[in-house]
Design an enzyme around this catalytic site. Structure first.
Site, PDB file in Angstrom:
ATOM      1  NE  ARG A 144      10.452  -3.886  -7.602  1.00 49.33           N
ATOM      2  CZ  ARG A 144      11.060  -5.143  -7.587  1.00 49.33           C
ATOM      3  NH1 ARG A 144      11.060  -5.651  -8.680  1.00 49.33           N
ATOM      4  NH2 ARG A 144      11.367  -5.863  -6.488  1.00 49.33           N
ATOM      5  CE  LYS A 175      12.339   2.222  -1.744  1.00 46.60           C
ATOM      6  NZ  LYS A 175      11.894   0.868  -2.194  1.00 46.60           N
ATOM      7  NE  ARG A 201      12.416  -5.509   2.145  1.00 50.95           N
ATOM      8  CZ  ARG A 201      12.166  -5.089   1.066  1.00 50.95           C
ATOM      9  NH1 ARG A 201      13.172  -4.949   0.188  1.00 50.95           N
ATOM     10  NH2 ARG A 201      10.848  -4.652   0.616  1.00 50.95           N
TER      11      ARG A 201
HETATM   12  P1  ATP Z   1      11.538  -3.753  -3.563  1.00 45.36           P
HETATM   13  O1  ATP Z   1      12.832  -4.334  -2.882  1.00 45.36           O
HETATM   14  O2  ATP Z   1      10.705  -4.926  -3.965  1.00 45.36           O
HETATM   15  O3  ATP Z   1      11.614  -2.903  -4.504  1.00 45.36           O
HETATM   16  P2  ATP Z   1      10.321  -1.943  -1.629  1.00 45.36           P
HETATM   17  O4  ATP Z   1       9.228  -2.348  -0.562  1.00 45.36           O
HETATM   18  O5  ATP Z   1      11.315  -1.064  -1.474  1.00 45.36           O
HETATM   19  O6  ATP Z   1      10.766  -3.506  -2.303  1.00 45.36           O
HETATM   20  P3  ATP Z   1       9.466  -0.016  -4.030  1.00 45.36           P
HETATM   21  O7  ATP Z   1       8.151  -0.676  -4.993  1.00 45.36           O
HETATM   22  O8  ATP Z   1      10.813  -0.159  -4.521  1.00 45.36           O
HETATM   23  O9  ATP Z   1       9.196  -1.403  -3.046  1.00 45.36           O
HETATM   24  O10 ATP Z   1       9.102   1.218  -3.027  1.00 45.36           O
HETATM   25  C1  ATP Z   1       7.737   1.398  -2.407  1.00 45.36           C
HETATM   26  C2  ATP Z   1       8.218   1.073  -0.766  1.00 45.36           C
HETATM   27  O11 ATP Z   1       8.997   2.151  -0.458  1.00 45.36           O
HETATM   28  C3  ATP Z   1       6.861   1.463  -0.014  1.00 45.36           C
HETATM   29  O12 ATP Z   1       6.338   0.108  -0.027  1.00 45.36           O
HETATM   30  C4  ATP Z   1       7.626   2.008   1.228  1.00 45.36           C
HETATM   31  O13 ATP Z   1       7.971   0.930   2.158  1.00 45.36           O
HETATM   32  C5  ATP Z   1       8.651   2.677   0.707  1.00 45.36           C
HETATM   33  N1  ATP Z   1       8.615   4.171   0.579  1.00 45.36           N
HETATM   34  C6  ATP Z   1       7.645   4.814   0.096  1.00 45.36           C
HETATM   35  N2  ATP Z   1       7.722   6.254  -0.105  1.00 45.36           N
HETATM   36  C7  ATP Z   1       8.997   6.328   0.187  1.00 45.36           C
HETATM   37  C8  ATP Z   1       9.891   7.209   0.491  1.00 45.36           C
HETATM   38  N3  ATP Z   1       9.640   8.651  -0.124  1.00 45.36           N
HETATM   39  N4  ATP Z   1      11.292   7.130   0.688  1.00 45.36           N
HETATM   40  C9  ATP Z   1      11.618   6.116   0.882  1.00 45.36           C
HETATM   41  N5  ATP Z   1      10.805   5.087   1.136  1.00 45.36           N
HETATM   42  C10 ATP Z   1       9.500   4.969   0.744  1.00 45.36           C
END
Ligand code: ATP
Length: 327
Positions: free
Chosen positions: A125, A190, A325
């Protein structure tokens, strides 16, 4: 007949062939590799270094040759698209699978899908980087034209999350949960993300590019580049996970799920989403730029907004600029 397009993009043909030879995880001598590819041993050495830079973990043992740290399951187009009619586009390398679908969405059929063995500009995102190393995870984008238009797409990323968890569960993975609005979690970390991109005019059908990245087996060199706790499916598997079978299961669930979503919207997915909610009843914080709101996560409403209990009152939040979070 399903159409399958393999395209070499930027990983040269000899590197593709080298990856295919090494995929079994066994030792291959430099000499044997050179002979199979009709190139010099020096060329093999250079190509091995280039592959290591792309994230493949390759050992070299004197007298034995080269070996991958673990076997790779390379994507097989026929297997990925088995039992489906919509076209599949398969690449070694793309900037982003969503970009590929976005560029051709006027011509796309419902269910048309694209996978790449690696993405050079995978994104989450708000343009955040999605780490997409070679032959390790799944990067998949799926096209759907929603006749009712943009407003009917509300809550779609939540419904897609449910479809993906159900597909993973069917393939034997356990305890995958969802984090509002677009993430897959495994044991509180994640595992994957969904990125829906829309285009369309008011009063016309909406064209949806539904992108997803799901971690299958994270290479150590890439793990260090992720700034939040991550997980992968390999943690629940002994052997090499068949990524083509996994992708096939995801596509079938998307085919069924999107037909249901087009008919009934988010409604049939809400109860299941609540069951899969990794933060239900837990203390959380919402991040909105500099602002932070604390409360207890209380699931979602019928439109997919987040519900938060805060000092005895329930408030609802739409996705947009908000990040959720744990506390
Ligand atoms: P939100 O809760 O707003 O979605 P988010 O930080 O999880 O926040 P996303 O846009 O969903 O944001 O995903 C991008 C983020 O995920 C990156 O900034 C990094 O922290 C993390 N990320 C990047 N690549 C991977 C991966 N392959 N597996 C897990 N996490 C990742």
């Amino acid at each position: 007949m399903a159409k399958v397009n393999w395209s070499g993009a930027m990983i040269s043909e000899s590197r593709q062939r080298l990856i295919e030879l090494l995929a079994d995880g066994e030792f291959h001598s430099g000499e044997a590799l050179a002979e199979s590819l009709s190139v010099s041993r020096a060329a093999i050495h250079n190509n091995i270094e280039a592959l290591a830079e792309l994230g493949l973990e390759i050992f070299r043992v004197r007298g034995k040759g080269y070996r991958l740290e673990r076997p790779l399951s390379l994507l097989d187009g026929a297997q990925v698209n088995e039992g489906r009619e919509a076209p599949l586009h398969l690449f070694w390398q793309l900037a982003s699978t969503n970009d590929f679908i976005n560029q051709r969405r006027e011509r796309c059929r419902n269910g048309e899908a694209c996978l790449a063995e690696m993405q050079t500009s995978g994104r989450g995102r708000r343009g955040r980087v999605w780490q997409s190393p070679l032959a390790s995870h799944l990067y998949l984008s799926y096209f759907y034209r929603l006749e009712q238009g943009m407003t009917a797409a509300a809550g779609l990323s939540l419904a897609v999350g449910v479809m993906l968890v159900d597909a993973l569960t069917e393939q034997g993975f356990r305890d995958v949960s969802l984090k509002w609005p677009n993430d897959l979690y495994l044991e509180g970390r994640k595992l994957g993300g969904v990125l829906v991109e829309l285009s369309g005019q008011f009063g016309e059908p909406a064209e949806l590019t539904i992108g997803m990245g799901i971690n299958v087996a994270m290479p150590a060199a890439i793990a260090t580049q992720i700034d939040q706790p991550w997980s992968d499916l390999q943690q629940q598997a002994d052997g090499c996970i068949d990524r083509s079978q996994l992708a096939n299961g995801l596509l079938h669930h998307l085919d069924r799920g999107m037909a249901l979503f087009a008919e009934q919207g988010l409604t049939p997915f809400v109860t299941r989403w609540q069951q899969l909610d990794c933060f239900a009843g837990k203390p959380v914080k919402l991040l909105m730029g500099e602002r932070e709101i604390n409360g207890i996560a209380a699931g979602i409403d019928a439109d997919g907004n987040l519900l938060l209990d805060e000092a005895g009152q329930q408030r609802r939040f739409a996705a947009g600029e908000i990040s959720l979070r744990g506390r």
